[in-house]
Write a protein that holds these residues in place. Structure first.
Motif, PDB file in Angstrom:
ATOM      1  N   PHE A   1      -4.071  -5.902  -1.387  1.00 53.60           N
ATOM      2  CA  PHE A   1      -3.711  -6.218  -0.192  1.00 53.60           C
ATOM      3  C   PHE A   1      -3.232  -7.575  -0.128  1.00 53.60           C
ATOM      4  CE2 PHE A   1      -5.689  -2.179   0.600  1.00 53.60           C
ATOM      5  CZ  PHE A   1      -5.293  -1.739   1.410  1.00 53.60           C
ATOM      6  N   LEU A   2      -2.145  -7.774   0.226  1.00 51.40           N
ATOM      7  CA  LEU A   2      -1.480  -9.218  -0.006  1.00 51.40           C
ATOM      8  C   LEU A   2      -2.160  -9.990   1.007  1.00 51.40           C
ATOM      9  CD1 LEU A   2       1.947  -8.042  -0.760  1.00 51.40           C
ATOM     10  CD2 LEU A   2       0.387  -8.691  -2.381  1.00 51.40           C
ATOM     11  N   ALA A   3      -2.391  -9.406   2.148  1.00 44.70           N
ATOM     12  CA  ALA A   3      -3.251 -10.048   3.111  1.00 44.70           C
ATOM     13  C   ALA A   3      -4.196  -8.985   3.969  1.00 44.70           C
ATOM     14  CB  ALA A   3      -2.423 -10.810   4.381  1.00 44.70           C
ATOM     15  N   SER A   4      -5.526  -9.646   3.721  1.00 41.15           N
ATOM     16  CA  SER A   4      -6.637  -8.575   4.336  1.00 41.15           C
ATOM     17  C   SER A   4      -6.908  -9.065   5.628  1.00 41.15           C
ATOM     18  CB  SER A   4      -7.612  -8.691   3.516  1.00 41.15           C
ATOM     19  OG  SER A   4      -8.815  -7.995   4.129  1.00 41.15           O
ATOM     20  N   THR A   5      -6.660  -8.193   6.922  1.00 41.44           N
ATOM     21  CA  THR A   5      -6.606  -8.449   8.288  1.00 41.44           C
ATOM     22  C   THR A   5      -7.834  -8.057   8.953  1.00 41.44           C
ATOM     23  OG1 THR A   5      -5.264  -6.824   8.784  1.00 41.44           O
ATOM     24  CG2 THR A   5      -4.099  -8.904   8.261  1.00 41.44           C
ATOM     25  N   GLY A   6      -8.861  -7.409   8.135  1.00 45.60           N
ATOM     26  CA  GLY A   6      -9.995  -6.894   8.868  1.00 45.60           C
ATOM     27  C   GLY A   6     -10.469  -5.965   7.684  1.00 45.60           C
ATOM     28  N   ALA A   7     -11.742  -5.246   8.212  1.00 47.57           N
ATOM     29  CA  ALA A   7     -12.433  -4.331   7.729  1.00 47.57           C
ATOM     30  C   ALA A   7     -11.615  -2.872   7.014  1.00 47.57           C
ATOM     31  CB  ALA A   7     -13.702  -3.766   8.214  1.00 47.57           C
ATOM     32  N   GLY A   8     -12.245  -2.543   5.876  1.00 48.93           N
ATOM     33  CA  GLY A   8     -11.658  -1.240   5.343  1.00 48.93           C
ATOM     34  C   GLY A   8     -10.383  -1.645   4.698  1.00 48.93           C
ATOM     35  N   ASP A   9      -8.928  -0.836   4.910  1.00 46.16           N
ATOM     36  CA  ASP A   9      -7.881  -0.738   4.062  1.00 46.16           C
ATOM     37  C   ASP A   9      -6.839  -1.629   5.272  1.00 46.16           C
ATOM     38  OD1 ASP A   9      -9.048   0.424   2.108  1.00 46.16           O
ATOM     39  OD2 ASP A   9      -8.181   2.167   2.402  1.00 46.16           O
TER      40      ASP A   9
END
Length: 248
Positions: free
Chosen positions: A117-125
């Protein structure tokens, strides 16, 4: 009448198959020999030759629980969840190496599945996923094979090495820019190489990865980089030599 309305509503619910693309199939390109470049002098080393995961955390902020190996690589530990960097990034150049184990079982999306994930914006996927999956003699939908922007952009080529060999991703990521009201000023952009072969050429991302339905954007700032524990029943994926260079 109530039953009929309920059945009609259920029939209108989107299905994951609706966003699967099966053609055209990217051409197979045999990559050159495996290389493992040393990090440049200005790189942040996220996973090197040391034996710790200090740059990574579980999604709850606790220490990452994946398996550290003697060679300095790390292997997904099923059931422990995704891990992400403790640091957040905006625009960057990333190098990452991953390996599908010899003798892996399964087919399609059930064989060696993980994700970058090139930018993780929160929980999960949540975030923007560059797909990791075994695409060596393994048929699946093309916008879900290795080096695809998952459910958005198929790779320009299938440059997958056989299981047991190390794969490389080299990525240029330009994060999306948002206006003050949360609307999109400019979309995220991705250029990516798989084993030295161009697979994403300045692709303009249409939103965060969605397994069901269309991608959408939600305003965010600098974000961690995330690796996925897909819960794959087959043998798990390993990672090594991960470094990032921040860009303007």
């Amino acid at each position: 009448m109530i039953i009929a309305i309920a059945l009609a509503a259920a029939a209108q619910q989107p299905k994951p198959e609706e966003t699967e693309q099966w053609t055209p199939v990217p051409p197979i390109v045999t990559p050159g020999p495996v290389t493992s470049p040393a990090p440049p002098s200005d790189a942040v080393v996220l996973l090197g030759s040391g034996t710790d995961l200090k740059e990574w955390a579980s999604m709850d902020g606790k220490a990452a629980a994946w398996t550290l190996n003697r060679d300095g690589s790390v292997t997904v530990k099923k059931g422990t969840g995704n891990i992400q960097t403790r640091r957040s990034f905006t625009n960057y150049q990333l190098h990452l190496e991953w390996r599908v184990p010899v003798g892996i079982k399964g087919e399609g999306q059930g064989r060696g599945n993980s994700g970058l994930f090139l930018a993780s914006t929160g929980a999960g996927d949540s975030g923007y996923e560059l797909q990791i999956v075994d695409s060596f003699n393994n048929k699946t939908y093309v916008n879900g094979q290795a080096a695809s922007i998952y459910k958005q952009s198929p790779p320009l080529a299938n440059a997958m090495r056989a299981p047991g060999q190390w794969q490389t991703y080299d990525v240029i990521w330009h994060a999306p820019v948002f206006n003050a009201d949360g609307s999109v000023k400019s979309q995220a952009r991705v250029t990516a190489f798989h084993n030295g072969v161009l697979v994403q050429d300045d692709y303009h991302v249409t939103g965060e990865t969605a397994y069901i339905g269309k991608p959408q954007y939600e305003a965010h700032g600098p974000s961690p980089i995330k690796l996925q524990d897909h819960g794959d029943p087959s043998q798990p994926i390993s990672f090594r030599n991960i470094w990032v260079r921040e860009l303007p």
